[in-house]
Design a protein around this motif. Structure first.
Motif: not given
Ligand SMILES: C[S@@+](CC[C@H](N)C(=O)[O-])C[C@H]1O[C@@H](n2cnc3c(N)ncnc32)[C@H](O)[C@@H]1O
Length: 405
Positions: A156, A158-159, A162-163, A166
């Protein structure tokens, strides 16, 4: 005086006074019976109503249900420990007992199966490695400029992230991996401390995803600030760093061979069944640090998840777990040693269970007699959702004493 010293340098006070292996667990019959040092313990205000604000050291990383330092500190002040022995905290969490031991020049051993707990405990009780500030600057500088690192395979992901966050965290973990091994604990702790802040998780205790516009650069700023605060907190220690061993292990699997110091007392706060979830609280911290929260969950005593299933845990499970723990305590402790537990009630399948009673009962089976008991108020900040929900307001401070034989 600061404690910024070479890890392997000639700092004379982080001394090892381990007993030779063959003497480790022998009762020292020449030790005189200690005077009844608990005489004045009844005068203590266990609520510590006039407690000052948290110290920088206490605040270096969040941890649920941690001791206020006055609790282990006051117990230590009344125990009148024979010289050369260590104090064991078999559920050490964020290392409060170890720090209070160091403040008093007492050796200590802490055990916890949660690697974040062990990381916090190690950092709080260790020297500051020389060159840590330049390592920090290098991690930040290179991390910002690094071409894109790959985030680890986190469920999970990406839940919750945020980009840009990350990317920043992946770059940071790669740079930390390249930093000298003796510097990694401090920087990993700094990283761990900001994970929830930079994630989309609402707060440490609320697992709802909310909007988050933290930028790539901000992650590095937060990381740098967190590590700098940790270093400043460690620099504020004004006492010699007496030996404090941290063992990352399931306490129920602990063997005498794991502990290389004679144990003169236990001071601990065992996990409350069905109240907290330490593994869940630190889940994403562990994933990002390359650790496995799922194996922690499996062996975590009292984790709420164990109480949901069809084949679910009951109060009897906790009793069995404490029996196993006491079997080890009885092997480790010297005769006459005190064993202090801070323990309250839980709500399990709708019923209020008195865990302190369980500790007293199981302790008795292993030759630990009651010496002292007091009731204290659990501060609202320390209460888990589950304890508040069950309207549980107090917990017990129990001091047992191991018999001579
Ligand atoms: C109440 S907390 C201790 C807090 C600690 N007194 C402090 O000041 O931070 C209980 C601890 O027990 C640990 N724990 C739970 N099950 C365990 C097990 N099987 N073996 C070792 N530690 C365990 C949890 O990870 C948690 O850190």
């Amino acid at each position: 005086m600061t404690h910024r010293e070479e890890i392997d340098g000639a700092w004379p006070l982080n001394v090892s006074t381990a007993a030779p292996a063959e003497h480790r667990f022998e009762a020292d019959e020449s030790q005189p019976m200690r005077p009844s040092s608990l005489e004045r313990i009844r005068e203590v205000d266990w609520n510590f109503s006039d407690r000052a604000v948290q110290s920088e050291l206490e605040r270096i990383h969040p941890y649920p249900a941690k001791f206020i330092p006055e609790l282990p500190g006051t117990l230590l002040d009344h125990f009148n420990l024979p010289s050369g022995v260590a104090v064991l905290d078999p559920f050490v969490g964020s290392g409060t007992t170890l720090v209070e031991c160091q403040r008093r020049g007492i050796q200590s051993v802490g055990v916890d199966l949660n690697p974040i707990a062990c990381l916090i405990s190690r950092v709080k009780t260790s020297l500051i490695p020389q060159g840590i500030s330049s390592s920090l600057a290098q991690i930040v500088d290179r991390g910002i400029r690094r071409s894109r690192s790959t985030a680890p395979p986190i469920p999970n992901l990406d839940h919750w992230f945020t980009e840009p966050v990350k990317r920043a965290l992946a770059n940071l973990t790669d740079e930390i991996a390249a930093t000298p091994a003796t510097h990694r604990d401090i920087v990993n702790l700094g990283l761990s401390s900001i994970i929830v802040r930079v994630s989309r998780q609402d707060s440490d205790t609320r697992y709802a995803a909310v909007d988050n516009d933290i930028s790539f650069d901000q992650v590095f700023k937060l990381f740098e600030g967190a590590v700098s605060r940790i270093i400043a907190a460690l620099e504020s220690r004004t006492y010699p760093l007496t030996r404090a061993d941290v063992i990352e292990k399931d306490t129920l699997a602990l063997t005498p061979g794991d502990v290389s110091l004679p144990v003169g007392a236990i001071i601990t706060s065992p996990p409350y069944p069905n109240a907290y979830e330490y593994w869940l609280y630190h889940k994403y911290r562990m994933w990002w640090l390359g650790l496995d929260p799922i194996s922690v969950k499996q062996n975590e005593i009292g984790a709420r998840a164990h109480f949901f299933k069809t084949n679910r845990h009951t109060a009897a499970h906790f009793e069995g777990q404490m029996r196993k723990a006491f079997a080890t305590f009885a092997t480790l402790l010297i005769p006459d040693a005190y064993a202090a537990f801070v323990m309250g009630r839980s709500k399990i399948h709708g019923e209020i269970v008195d865990n302190a009673r369980t500790i007293k009962m199981v302790g008795k089976e292993f030759g630990f007699a009651m010496s002292f008991e007091a009731e204290r108020t659990i501060s609202a900040a320390r209460k888990s959702f589950n304890l508040s929900h069950a309207n549980i307001k107090t917990e017990s401070v129990i001091v047992l004493r191991r018999s001579r034989t």
